[in-house]
Scaffold this motif. Structure first.
Motif, mmCIF file in Angstrom:
data_model
loop_
_atom_site.group_PDB
_atom_site.id
_atom_site.type_symbol
_atom_site.label_atom_id
_atom_site.label_comp_id
_atom_site.label_asym_id
_atom_site.label_seq_id
_atom_site.Cartn_x
_atom_site.Cartn_y
_atom_site.Cartn_z
ATOM 1 N N GLY A 108 0.810 -1.212 0.000
ATOM 2 C CA GLY A 108 0.000 0.000 0.000
ATOM 3 C C GLY A 108 0.841 1.259 0.000
ATOM 4 O O GLY A 108 0.549 2.225 -0.714
ATOM 5 N N THR A 109 1.910 1.238 0.782
ATOM 6 C CA THR A 109 2.825 2.381 0.829
ATOM 7 C C THR A 109 3.455 2.597 -0.544
ATOM 8 O O THR A 109 3.530 3.738 -1.026
ATOM 9 N N MET A 110 3.898 1.510 -1.166
ATOM 10 C CA MET A 110 4.526 1.623 -2.486
ATOM 11 C C MET A 110 3.534 2.120 -3.525
ATOM 12 O O MET A 110 3.863 2.977 -4.346
ATOM 13 N N GLU A 111 2.318 1.606 -3.471
ATOM 14 C CA GLU A 111 1.304 2.023 -4.430
ATOM 15 C C GLU A 111 1.039 3.523 -4.304
ATOM 16 O O GLU A 111 0.980 4.242 -5.294
ATOM 17 N N GLU A 112 0.908 4.011 -3.073
ATOM 18 C CA GLU A 112 0.654 5.437 -2.864
ATOM 19 C C GLU A 112 1.836 6.281 -3.323
ATOM 20 O O GLU A 112 1.661 7.310 -3.985
ATOM 21 N N PHE A 113 3.050 5.843 -2.978
ATOM 22 C CA PHE A 113 4.231 6.605 -3.376
ATOM 23 C C PHE A 113 4.394 6.623 -4.899
ATOM 24 O O PHE A 113 4.630 7.677 -5.489
ATOM 25 N N PHE A 114 4.261 5.471 -5.530
ATOM 26 C CA PHE A 114 4.453 5.418 -6.977
ATOM 27 C C PHE A 114 3.398 6.245 -7.708
ATOM 28 O O PHE A 114 3.700 6.873 -8.724
ATOM 29 N N GLU A 115 2.177 6.262 -7.206
ATOM 30 C CA GLU A 115 1.153 7.084 -7.855
ATOM 31 C C GLU A 115 1.497 8.569 -7.759
ATOM 32 O O GLU A 115 1.441 9.285 -8.759
ATOM 33 N N ILE A 116 1.875 9.042 -6.576
ATOM 34 C CA ILE A 116 2.163 10.469 -6.424
ATOM 35 C C ILE A 116 3.413 10.859 -7.208
ATOM 36 O O ILE A 116 3.493 11.951 -7.776
ATOM 37 N N TRP A 117 4.398 9.967 -7.274
ATOM 38 C CA TRP A 117 5.613 10.210 -8.071
ATOM 39 C C TRP A 117 5.255 10.238 -9.563
ATOM 40 O O TRP A 117 5.741 11.099 -10.308
ATOM 41 N N THR A 118 4.391 9.325 -9.994
ATOM 42 C CA THR A 118 3.946 9.310 -11.394
ATOM 43 C C THR A 118 3.203 10.595 -11.737
ATOM 44 O O THR A 118 3.411 11.178 -12.808
ATOM 45 N N TRP A 119 2.348 11.064 -10.819
ATOM 46 C CA TRP A 119 1.630 12.319 -11.057
ATOM 47 C C TRP A 119 2.615 13.470 -11.242
ATOM 48 O O TRP A 119 2.381 14.361 -12.062
ATOM 49 N N ALA A 120 3.714 13.459 -10.497
ATOM 50 C CA ALA A 120 4.733 14.505 -10.668
ATOM 51 C C ALA A 120 5.367 14.408 -12.055
ATOM 52 O O ALA A 120 5.593 15.426 -12.719
ATOM 53 N N GLN A 121 5.649 13.202 -12.496
ATOM 54 C CA GLN A 121 6.242 13.013 -13.822
ATOM 55 C C GLN A 121 5.308 13.495 -14.926
ATOM 56 O O GLN A 121 5.763 14.041 -15.937
ATOM 57 N N LEU A 122 4.014 13.314 -14.711
ATOM 58 C CA LEU A 122 3.022 13.737 -15.703
ATOM 59 C C LEU A 122 2.704 15.231 -15.619
ATOM 60 O O LEU A 122 1.921 15.734 -16.415
ATOM 61 N N GLY A 123 3.306 15.915 -14.652
ATOM 62 C CA GLY A 123 3.079 17.344 -14.502
ATOM 63 C C GLY A 123 1.781 17.693 -13.793
ATOM 64 O O GLY A 123 1.337 18.837 -13.846
ATOM 65 N N LEU A 124 1.165 16.719 -13.098
ATOM 66 C CA LEU A 124 -0.074 16.983 -12.381
ATOM 67 C C LEU A 124 0.171 17.729 -11.073
ATOM 68 O O LEU A 124 -0.758 18.291 -10.506
#
Length: 186
Positions: A108-124
């Protein structure tokens, strides 16, 4: 400043994880940094929340209804926001926070971290994302991330944008000096 913390609903097998969560929570309170987290009273989540509260700080929890009904919600928070599901929880935490950090945890921790990191990569968002590398907990993950970069699946700027810290002061200094790279299509 409000920092979203992602971490385990378990304590882990080594007291060093709870000690680090406690120290980080205490430091947040001393620096007037508000904690935004998943709203639980269990595991490292409960430890970091209690440390902030015990030192006079503000704690905002965001918990899905199904977990609140299982009595996992922390009853003593500054504010506990109940949301319908996990997706809404993540979006609300992202909205509330100025920065993000993952303490040790599981899937769960990894899923949350990877999503927020991905959002940063996408410029969200352009907020800092960090791994709190207690006792080398994230060393293998960092090796993977840099392997993905070397293999051409992650841009160097995106691999390098992850802040890695193991002390509260180091984390805050990195947040203060953070400059977001351009998003994937920016």
């Amino acid at each position: 400043m409000k920092v979203a913390v992602y971490c385990g609903s378990s304590m882990g097998n080594d007291e060093v994880y709870a000690e680090a969560a406690r120290a980080l929570g205490k430091y947040f309170a001393e620096q007037n940094i508000s904690l935004v987290y998943g709203g639980g009273k269990v595991g490292l989540m409960g430890v970091v929340a209690d440390a902030v509260l015990d030192n006079g700080g503000e704690v905002i929890g965001v918990i899905p209804t199904h977990l609140q009904h299982k009595e996992i919600g922390h009853p003593g928070l500054t504010e506990l926001i109940e949301v319908p599901d996990m997706h809404t929880r993540k979006a609300k935490m992202a909205e509330l926070a100025d920065a993000y950090v993952a303490l040790p945890g599981g899937a769960g921790t990894m899923e949350e971290f990877f999503e927020i990191w991905t959002w940063a990569q996408l410029g969200l968002h352009r907020k800092p994302c960090a791994l709190y590398n207690v006792n080398g907990f994230y060393d293998s993950l960092l090796t993977f991330i840099h392997s993905a970069k070397d293999a051409g699946f992650t841009r160097e700027a995106f691999a390098d944008m992850i802040i890695v810290a193991s002390e509260p002061q180091q984390l805050l200094a990195a947040y203060q000096g953070y400059e977001s790279p351009a998003g994937k299509w920016g």
